[in-house]
Design a protein around this motif. Structure first.
Motif, PDB file in Angstrom:
ATOM      1  N   ALA A  78       0.821  -1.208   0.000  1.00 57.88           N
ATOM      2  CA  ALA A  78       0.000   0.000   0.000  1.00 57.88           C
ATOM      3  C   ALA A  78       0.860   1.266   0.000  1.00 57.88           C
ATOM      4  O   ALA A  78       0.427   2.316  -0.481  1.00 57.88           O
ATOM      5  CB  ALA A  78      -0.920   0.009   1.204  1.00 57.88           C
ATOM      6  N   GLN A  79       2.079   1.169   0.528  1.00 58.05           N
ATOM      7  CA  GLN A  79       2.921   2.358   0.674  1.00 58.05           C
ATOM      8  C   GLN A  79       4.077   2.415  -0.322  1.00 58.05           C
ATOM      9  O   GLN A  79       4.771   3.432  -0.395  1.00 58.05           O
ATOM     10  CB  GLN A  79       3.481   2.408   2.105  1.00 58.05           C
ATOM     11  CG  GLN A  79       2.383   2.546   3.160  1.00 58.05           C
ATOM     12  CD  GLN A  79       2.910   2.399   4.573  1.00 58.05           C
ATOM     13  OE1 GLN A  79       3.634   3.264   5.068  1.00 58.05           O
ATOM     14  NE2 GLN A  79       2.558   1.305   5.227  1.00 58.05           N
ATOM     15  N   ALA A  80       4.295   1.350  -1.071  1.00 59.00           N
ATOM     16  CA  ALA A  80       5.392   1.330  -2.036  1.00 59.00           C
ATOM     17  C   ALA A  80       5.063   2.202  -3.244  1.00 59.00           C
ATOM     18  O   ALA A  80       3.905   2.368  -3.618  1.00 59.00           O
ATOM     19  CB  ALA A  80       5.670  -0.095  -2.479  1.00 59.00           C
ATOM     20  N   THR A  81       6.091   2.742  -3.850  1.00 56.15           N
ATOM     21  CA  THR A  81       5.928   3.580  -5.043  1.00 56.15           C
ATOM     22  C   THR A  81       6.905   3.135  -6.128  1.00 56.15           C
ATOM     23  O   THR A  81       7.890   2.453  -5.856  1.00 56.15           O
ATOM     24  CB  THR A  81       6.176   5.062  -4.718  1.00 56.15           C
ATOM     25  OG1 THR A  81       7.515   5.207  -4.201  1.00 56.15           O
ATOM     26  CG2 THR A  81       5.180   5.567  -3.685  1.00 56.15           C
ATOM     27  N   ALA A  82       6.626   3.555  -7.354  1.00 53.26           N
ATOM     28  CA  ALA A  82       7.478   3.221  -8.490  1.00 53.26           C
ATOM     29  C   ALA A  82       7.439   4.352  -9.493  1.00 53.26           C
ATOM     30  O   ALA A  82       6.492   5.144  -9.531  1.00 53.26           O
ATOM     31  CB  ALA A  82       7.006   1.916  -9.137  1.00 53.26           C
ATOM     32  N   SER A  83       8.470   4.429 -10.328  1.00 52.09           N
ATOM     33  CA  SER A  83       8.494   5.443 -11.378  1.00 52.09           C
ATOM     34  C   SER A  83       7.689   4.999 -12.590  1.00 52.09           C
ATOM     35  O   SER A  83       7.327   5.816 -13.422  1.00 52.09           O
ATOM     36  CB  SER A  83       9.940   5.727 -11.790  1.00 52.09           C
ATOM     37  OG  SER A  83      10.561   4.544 -12.281  1.00 52.09           O
ATOM     38  N   ASP A  84       7.397   3.713 -12.672  1.00 50.53           N
ATOM     39  CA  ASP A  84       6.665   3.161 -13.813  1.00 50.53           C
ATOM     40  C   ASP A  84       5.537   2.280 -13.282  1.00 50.53           C
ATOM     41  O   ASP A  84       5.769   1.390 -12.461  1.00 50.53           O
ATOM     42  CB  ASP A  84       7.609   2.336 -14.690  1.00 50.53           C
ATOM     43  CG  ASP A  84       6.984   1.915 -16.018  1.00 50.53           C
ATOM     44  OD1 ASP A  84       5.788   1.573 -16.028  1.00 50.53           O
ATOM     45  OD2 ASP A  84       7.702   1.920 -17.035  1.00 50.53           O
ATOM     46  N   ALA A  85       4.335   2.516 -13.731  1.00 45.18           N
ATOM     47  CA  ALA A  85       3.171   1.759 -13.249  1.00 45.18           C
ATOM     48  C   ALA A  85       3.274   0.275 -13.572  1.00 45.18           C
ATOM     49  O   ALA A  85       2.568  -0.540 -12.966  1.00 45.18           O
ATOM     50  CB  ALA A  85       1.892   2.334 -13.839  1.00 45.18           C
ATOM     51  N   ARG A  86       4.148  -0.081 -14.502  1.00 47.24           N
ATOM     52  CA  ARG A  86       4.307  -1.491 -14.885  1.00 47.24           C
ATOM     53  C   ARG A  86       5.397  -2.194 -14.077  1.00 47.24           C
ATOM     54  O   ARG A  86       5.757  -3.323 -14.375  1.00 47.24           O
ATOM     55  CB  ARG A  86       4.613  -1.585 -16.376  1.00 47.24           C
ATOM     56  CG  ARG A  86       3.498  -1.071 -17.278  1.00 47.24           C
ATOM     57  CD  ARG A  86       3.980  -0.922 -18.705  1.00 47.24           C
ATOM     58  NE  ARG A  86       5.006   0.116 -18.798  1.00 47.24           N
ATOM     59  CZ  ARG A  86       5.635   0.458 -19.921  1.00 47.24           C
ATOM     60  NH1 ARG A  86       5.342  -0.175 -21.039  1.00 47.24           N
ATOM     61  NH2 ARG A  86       6.545   1.411 -19.925  1.00 47.24           N
ATOM     62  N   ALA A  87       5.916  -1.546 -13.051  1.00 45.33           N
ATOM     63  CA  ALA A  87       6.992  -2.130 -12.241  1.00 45.33           C
ATOM     64  C   ALA A  87       6.575  -3.485 -11.684  1.00 45.33           C
ATOM     65  O   ALA A  87       5.458  -3.659 -11.212  1.00 45.33           O
ATOM     66  CB  ALA A  87       7.360  -1.184 -11.103  1.00 45.33           C
ATOM     67  N   ARG A  88       7.516  -4.443 -11.728  1.00 42.54           N
ATOM     68  CA  ARG A  88       7.188  -5.814 -11.362  1.00 42.54           C
ATOM     69  C   ARG A  88       8.005  -6.344 -10.189  1.00 42.54           C
ATOM     70  O   ARG A  88       7.684  -7.398  -9.637  1.00 42.54           O
ATOM     71  CB  ARG A  88       7.428  -6.734 -12.567  1.00 42.54           C
ATOM     72  CG  ARG A  88       6.591  -6.391 -13.780  1.00 42.54           C
ATOM     73  CD  ARG A  88       7.048  -7.189 -14.987  1.00 42.54           C
ATOM     74  NE  ARG A  88       7.046  -8.636 -14.723  1.00 42.54           N
ATOM     75  CZ  ARG A  88       7.705  -9.514 -15.465  1.00 42.54           C
ATOM     76  NH1 ARG A  88       8.433  -9.110 -16.484  1.00 42.54           N
ATOM     77  NH2 ARG A  88       7.639 -10.804 -15.192  1.00 42.54           N
ATOM     78  N   VAL A  89       9.087  -5.657  -9.816  1.00 38.50           N
ATOM     79  CA  VAL A  89       9.983  -6.184  -8.786  1.00 38.50           C
ATOM     80  C   VAL A  89       9.892  -5.310  -7.535  1.00 38.50           C
ATOM     81  O   VAL A  89      10.278  -4.141  -7.557  1.00 38.50           O
ATOM     82  CB  VAL A  89      11.442  -6.226  -9.290  1.00 38.50           C
ATOM     83  CG1 VAL A  89      12.354  -6.799  -8.200  1.00 38.50           C
ATOM     84  CG2 VAL A  89      11.547  -7.072 -10.551  1.00 38.50           C
ATOM     85  N   PHE A  90       9.412  -5.888  -6.446  1.00 40.85           N
ATOM     86  CA  PHE A  90       9.343  -5.172  -5.174  1.00 40.85           C
ATOM     87  C   PHE A  90      10.690  -5.300  -4.466  1.00 40.85           C
ATOM     88  O   PHE A  90      11.223  -6.403  -4.309  1.00 40.85           O
ATOM     89  CB  PHE A  90       8.230  -5.753  -4.301  1.00 40.85           C
ATOM     90  CG  PHE A  90       8.131  -5.121  -2.936  1.00 40.85           C
ATOM     91  CD1 PHE A  90       7.644  -3.839  -2.787  1.00 40.85           C
ATOM     92  CD2 PHE A  90       8.528  -5.822  -1.807  1.00 40.85           C
ATOM     93  CE1 PHE A  90       7.558  -3.249  -1.539  1.00 40.85           C
ATOM     94  CE2 PHE A  90       8.446  -5.245  -0.553  1.00 40.85           C
ATOM     95  CZ  PHE A  90       7.956  -3.957  -0.417  1.00 40.85           C
ATOM     96  N   VAL A  91      11.258  -4.172  -4.040  1.00 42.08           N
ATOM     97  CA  VAL A  91      12.581  -4.129  -3.413  1.00 42.08           C
ATOM     98  C   VAL A  91      12.436  -3.829  -1.925  1.00 42.08           C
ATOM     99  O   VAL A  91      11.736  -2.886  -1.540  1.00 42.08           O
ATOM    100  CB  VAL A  91      13.463  -3.046  -4.063  1.00 42.08           C
ATOM    101  CG1 VAL A  91      14.809  -2.951  -3.350  1.00 42.08           C
ATOM    102  CG2 VAL A  91      13.647  -3.324  -5.546  1.00 42.08           C
ATOM    103  N   GLU A  92      13.113  -4.625  -1.081  1.00 39.73           N
ATOM    104  CA  GLU A  92      13.051  -4.383   0.363  1.00 39.73           C
ATOM    105  C   GLU A  92      14.412  -4.637   0.991  1.00 39.73           C
ATOM    106  O   GLU A  92      15.120  -5.557   0.609  1.00 39.73           O
ATOM    107  CB  GLU A  92      12.005  -5.298   1.017  1.00 39.73           C
ATOM    108  CG  GLU A  92      11.501  -4.812   2.365  1.00 39.73           C
ATOM    109  CD  GLU A  92      12.522  -4.914   3.474  1.00 39.73           C
ATOM    110  OE1 GLU A  92      12.612  -3.981   4.298  1.00 39.73           O
ATOM    111  OE2 GLU A  92      13.249  -5.929   3.525  1.00 39.73           O
TER     112      GLU A  92
END
Length: 250
Positions: A78-92
């Protein structure tokens, strides 16, 4: 993808570089600090930076009954963001998650792991310097706790390499500084979606640095002084083989 390393090992730089990729989405801070994270917090127990100093502390942190990954996953996404709406890899990246590889592999589909280690003396100095502003609740010597923490983190990385084989890659802080392109290629082999990953860049880290990553081992080790270095090396020498496994010789 989870970045696994002890604190003060270059993982913040790596996580920030990963987050810049077009296919990545990420959190504004470490996942363990995000609102809604449903698990124990080392800072709340006074164990920040030394959460692996004792096997008992590791066992407490690893207790599955203290974790709710479904709730945590919802809070993170819910709080993650990306520069591209098609982003597929969540980084933690949260250093204590280093000891939770089995839980993360089960809780997150297609989980991958980027593992890092750094010269144990330099890592230890960073921990001691960070903890100098906060007394240990047990009153124990911070040098002992820091050295034990580093040993246990190396032990866990050794286990992770076996337990997560085929889902991970490992490089050292030193290699990242010397060969950022080679390390980026390792990550791309593990995660082809991050085809624009670049480690040879300037990044602002922890509000202190805004530069390309450079090897700061010598200056950090020099801060220890001869007495502290001798004390810490006396503890490290009991695990020479462990450090040699990763290419570090005392």
């Amino acid at each position: 993808v989870f970045v696994f390393s002890a604190n003060n090992s270059g993982s913040t730089f790596v996580a920030k570089a990963l987050a810049r990729c077009a296919s990545a989405w990420s959190l504004p801070t470490e996942g363990q600090l995000v609102f809604g994270f449903a698990g124990p917090k080392p800072r709340a127990s006074g164990r920040h930076f030394i959460w692996a100093a004792k096997q008992q502390w590791i066992a407490e942190y690893r207790d599955p009954s203290r974790m709710d990954w479904s709730k945590t996953r919802r809070a993170w996404y819910a709080q993650a963001t990306a520069s591209d709406a098609r982003a597929r890899v969540f980084v933690e990246k949260s250093p204590p998650f280093l000891v939770l590889g089995d839980q993360l592999r089960t809780a997150f589909r297609n989980a991958r792991f980027i593992m890092m280690v750094r010269d144990p003396l330099a890592t230890c100095e960073g921990i001691i310097r960070a903890r100098s502003r906060t007394a240990t609740r047990s009153g124990e010597d911070i040098r002992t706790l820091a050295a034990q923490h580093v040993i246990h983190c190396f032990e866990q990385q050794s286990r992770n390499l076996k337990d997560l084989a085929g889902q991970c890659t490992l490089f050292t802080y030193e290699k990242l500084c010397e060969d950022p392109s080679g390390c980026a290629e390792q990550v791309r082999a593990l995660l082809p979606q991050l085809n624009d990953l670049d480690f040879d860049i300037r990044l602002r880290i922890k509000g202190k640095y805004d530069e390309r990553l450079r090897n700061m081992n010598d200056e950090q080790i020099a801060r220890l002084g001869s007495a502290d270095r001798t004390f810490i090396e006396g503890i490290f020498k009991t695990r020479r083989e462990l450090f040699a496994e990763f290419g570090y010789r005392l």
